[in-house]
Design a protein around this motif. Structure first.
Motif, PDB file in Angstrom:
ATOM      1  N   ARG A 225       0.840  -1.202   0.000  1.00  0.00           N
ATOM      2  CA  ARG A 225       0.000   0.000   0.000  1.00  0.00           C
ATOM      3  C   ARG A 225       0.871   1.247   0.000  1.00  0.00           C
ATOM      4  O   ARG A 225       1.989   1.229   0.528  1.00  0.00           O
ATOM      5  CB  ARG A 225      -0.907   0.027   1.247  1.00  0.00           C
ATOM      6  CG  ARG A 225      -1.937  -1.094   1.252  1.00  0.00           C
ATOM      7  CD  ARG A 225      -2.620  -1.230   2.601  1.00  0.00           C
ATOM      8  NE  ARG A 225      -3.623  -2.291   2.529  1.00  0.00           N
ATOM      9  CZ  ARG A 225      -4.908  -2.080   2.247  1.00  0.00           C
ATOM     10  NH1 ARG A 225      -5.352  -0.857   2.036  1.00  0.00           N
ATOM     11  NH2 ARG A 225      -5.749  -3.093   2.177  1.00  0.00           N
ATOM     12  N   GLY A 226       0.339   2.315  -0.537  1.00  0.00           N
ATOM     13  CA  GLY A 226       1.088   3.565  -0.562  1.00  0.00           C
ATOM     14  C   GLY A 226       0.295   4.693   0.054  1.00  0.00           C
ATOM     15  O   GLY A 226      -0.876   4.545   0.390  1.00  0.00           O
ATOM     16  N   LEU A 227       0.960   5.819   0.216  1.00  0.00           N
ATOM     17  CA  LEU A 227       0.292   7.064   0.590  1.00  0.00           C
ATOM     18  C   LEU A 227       0.082   7.861  -0.682  1.00  0.00           C
ATOM     19  O   LEU A 227       0.821   7.703  -1.660  1.00  0.00           O
ATOM     20  CB  LEU A 227       1.149   7.839   1.592  1.00  0.00           C
ATOM     21  CG  LEU A 227       1.174   7.252   3.007  1.00  0.00           C
ATOM     22  CD1 LEU A 227       2.386   7.767   3.779  1.00  0.00           C
ATOM     23  CD2 LEU A 227      -0.108   7.585   3.749  1.00  0.00           C
ATOM     24  N   HIS A 228      -0.929   8.743  -0.675  1.00  0.00           N
ATOM     25  CA  HIS A 228      -1.312   9.424  -1.913  1.00  0.00           C
ATOM     26  C   HIS A 228      -1.354  10.938  -1.738  1.00  0.00           C
ATOM     27  O   HIS A 228      -1.630  11.443  -0.641  1.00  0.00           O
ATOM     28  CB  HIS A 228      -2.673   8.909  -2.386  1.00  0.00           C
ATOM     29  CG  HIS A 228      -2.695   7.425  -2.578  1.00  0.00           C
ATOM     30  ND1 HIS A 228      -1.982   6.802  -3.584  1.00  0.00           N
ATOM     31  CD2 HIS A 228      -3.284   6.439  -1.863  1.00  0.00           C
ATOM     32  CE1 HIS A 228      -2.152   5.489  -3.492  1.00  0.00           C
ATOM     33  NE2 HIS A 228      -2.936   5.251  -2.451  1.00  0.00           N
ATOM     34  N   ALA A 229      -1.079  11.633  -2.830  1.00  0.00           N
ATOM     35  CA  ALA A 229      -1.144  13.094  -2.834  1.00  0.00           C
ATOM     36  C   ALA A 229      -2.490  13.546  -2.287  1.00  0.00           C
ATOM     37  O   ALA A 229      -3.526  12.985  -2.622  1.00  0.00           O
ATOM     38  CB  ALA A 229      -0.961  13.616  -4.261  1.00  0.00           C
ATOM     39  N   GLY A 230      -2.443  14.566  -1.418  1.00  0.00           N
ATOM     40  CA  GLY A 230      -3.672  15.108  -0.835  1.00  0.00           C
ATOM     41  C   GLY A 230      -4.072  14.447   0.473  1.00  0.00           C
ATOM     42  O   GLY A 230      -4.912  14.983   1.204  1.00  0.00           O
ATOM     43  N   GLN A 231      -3.478  13.286   0.780  1.00  0.00           N
ATOM     44  CA  GLN A 231      -3.840  12.632   2.038  1.00  0.00           C
ATOM     45  C   GLN A 231      -3.278  13.400   3.239  1.00  0.00           C
ATOM     46  O   GLN A 231      -2.238  14.049   3.155  1.00  0.00           O
ATOM     47  CB  GLN A 231      -3.351  11.181   2.075  1.00  0.00           C
ATOM     48  CG  GLN A 231      -4.216  10.245   1.229  1.00  0.00           C
ATOM     49  CD  GLN A 231      -3.837   8.788   1.371  1.00  0.00           C
ATOM     50  OE1 GLN A 231      -2.669   8.437   1.554  1.00  0.00           O
ATOM     51  NE2 GLN A 231      -4.833   7.904   1.273  1.00  0.00           N
ATOM     52  N   ILE A 232      -4.016  13.294   4.347  1.00  0.00           N
ATOM     53  CA  ILE A 232      -3.627  13.903   5.618  1.00  0.00           C
ATOM     54  C   ILE A 232      -3.080  12.796   6.518  1.00  0.00           C
ATOM     55  O   ILE A 232      -3.664  11.706   6.579  1.00  0.00           O
ATOM     56  CB  ILE A 232      -4.868  14.528   6.307  1.00  0.00           C
ATOM     57  CG1 ILE A 232      -5.519  15.591   5.410  1.00  0.00           C
ATOM     58  CG2 ILE A 232      -4.527  15.077   7.684  1.00  0.00           C
ATOM     59  CD1 ILE A 232      -4.722  16.836   5.232  1.00  0.00           C
ATOM     60  N   VAL A 233      -1.987  13.076   7.208  1.00  0.00           N
ATOM     61  CA  VAL A 233      -1.462  12.117   8.188  1.00  0.00           C
ATOM     62  C   VAL A 233      -1.288  12.841   9.520  1.00  0.00           C
ATOM     63  O   VAL A 233      -0.629  13.887   9.595  1.00  0.00           O
ATOM     64  CB  VAL A 233      -0.120  11.502   7.746  1.00  0.00           C
ATOM     65  CG1 VAL A 233       0.422  10.580   8.846  1.00  0.00           C
ATOM     66  CG2 VAL A 233      -0.278  10.742   6.433  1.00  0.00           C
TER      67      VAL A 233
END
Length: 261
Positions: free
Chosen positions: A221-229
């Motif tokens: 799995r990856g993280l994506h542009a626009g996601q908040i962490v």
């Protein structure tokens, strides 16, 4: 995978009915943390009709104070959903939670994807993928009969207490202060209830983000542009009652406020 889905359905049912979760039945309780995450992802699919799409992640147990409090010596991840991301000043009914609590956090918004094929990630690498920071309140919910007895796999399966967040004004990366030195204060009804610094979050919040990117990459799995962490709490969780107003002040990032009616 049947036991994974059965566990996810049991957790989803408890969440939707706001019934405190007891230990899962022995035949479906996740056997280890890896299986806990499998249940969590199955739960996300079940919860989306109610809470909207997955818009990011929270990282728990990133500071010594929280690892000691929860008695888990390493970070844990959970999902953040569209309908439970709020703007500063929001008023939320306390009755929407089993027992609501708040944490003082530095949140980040990603400018680009962090694909699993790019792993392993370092703090320096993930920093380049951030386009803004926020002062944030993580909303947590003690939706358990007795969380201390459930164990990390079940808490992970249920998004590790995650119940949403409140974000202040975005601070562009170019204006970012030294995150290690950022002091955060949790203020409830005008009284300080906890304080910490960005350095308390695994030495630097970017270390927490790198941990999450690497953790997700192991599962393809990856993280994506626009996601908040949400990178983890600078303070020990503050548990609230109806009528409480919370302000989190983070030096150089601003403040964020919420009231639980």
């Amino acid at each position: 995978m049947d036991r994974v889905l059965a566990a996810a359905k049991a957790i989803a049912s408890a969440r939707r009915s706001r019934a405190p979760l007891k230990a899962l039945p022995k035949d479906v309780v996740p056997r280890d943390e890896a299986e806990g995450y499998q249940v969590q992802y199955a739960l996300h699919a079940l919860m989306q009709p109610h809470v909207g799409s997955l818009v990011g992640y929270k990282i728990g147990c990133t500071s010594a104070v929280m690892q000691e409090y929860i008695n888990i010596p390493h970070p844990c991840g959970g999902g953040v959903f569209e309908k439970v991301v709020h703007d500063s000043g929001v008023q939320l009914p306390a009755a929407e939670f089993v027992h609501v609590g708040v944490e003082c956090e530095i949140a980040v918004r990603l400018a680009r994807d962090l694909a699993p094929s790019e792993a392993p990630f370092t703090a320096e690498w993930v920093a380049e993928a951030i386009d803004a920071y926020y002062p944030a309140i993580e909303i947590v919910d003690d939706r358990y009969v007795k969380w201390e007895t459930l164990g990390a796999p079940t808490l992970i399966a249920d998004d590790f207490f995650a119940a949403g967040c409140v974000l202040g004004e975005a601070v562009p990366r170019i204006n970012m202060p030294d995150l290690r030195a950022v002091a955060g204060r949790a203020i409830v009804n005008g009284k300080e209830e906890g304080r910490g610094t960005g350095a308390d979050v695994l030495g630097h919040p970017h270390n927490a983000l790198a941990w999450l990117a690497n953790h997700l990459a192991t599962e393809g799995r990856g993280l994506h542009a626009g996601q908040i962490v949400l990178t983890g709490s600078l303070v020990k969780t503050v548990w609230l009652k109806a009528g409480d107003t919370v302000v989190m002040e983070l030096d150089g990032l601003g403040k964020v406020e919420a009231t639980f009616t």
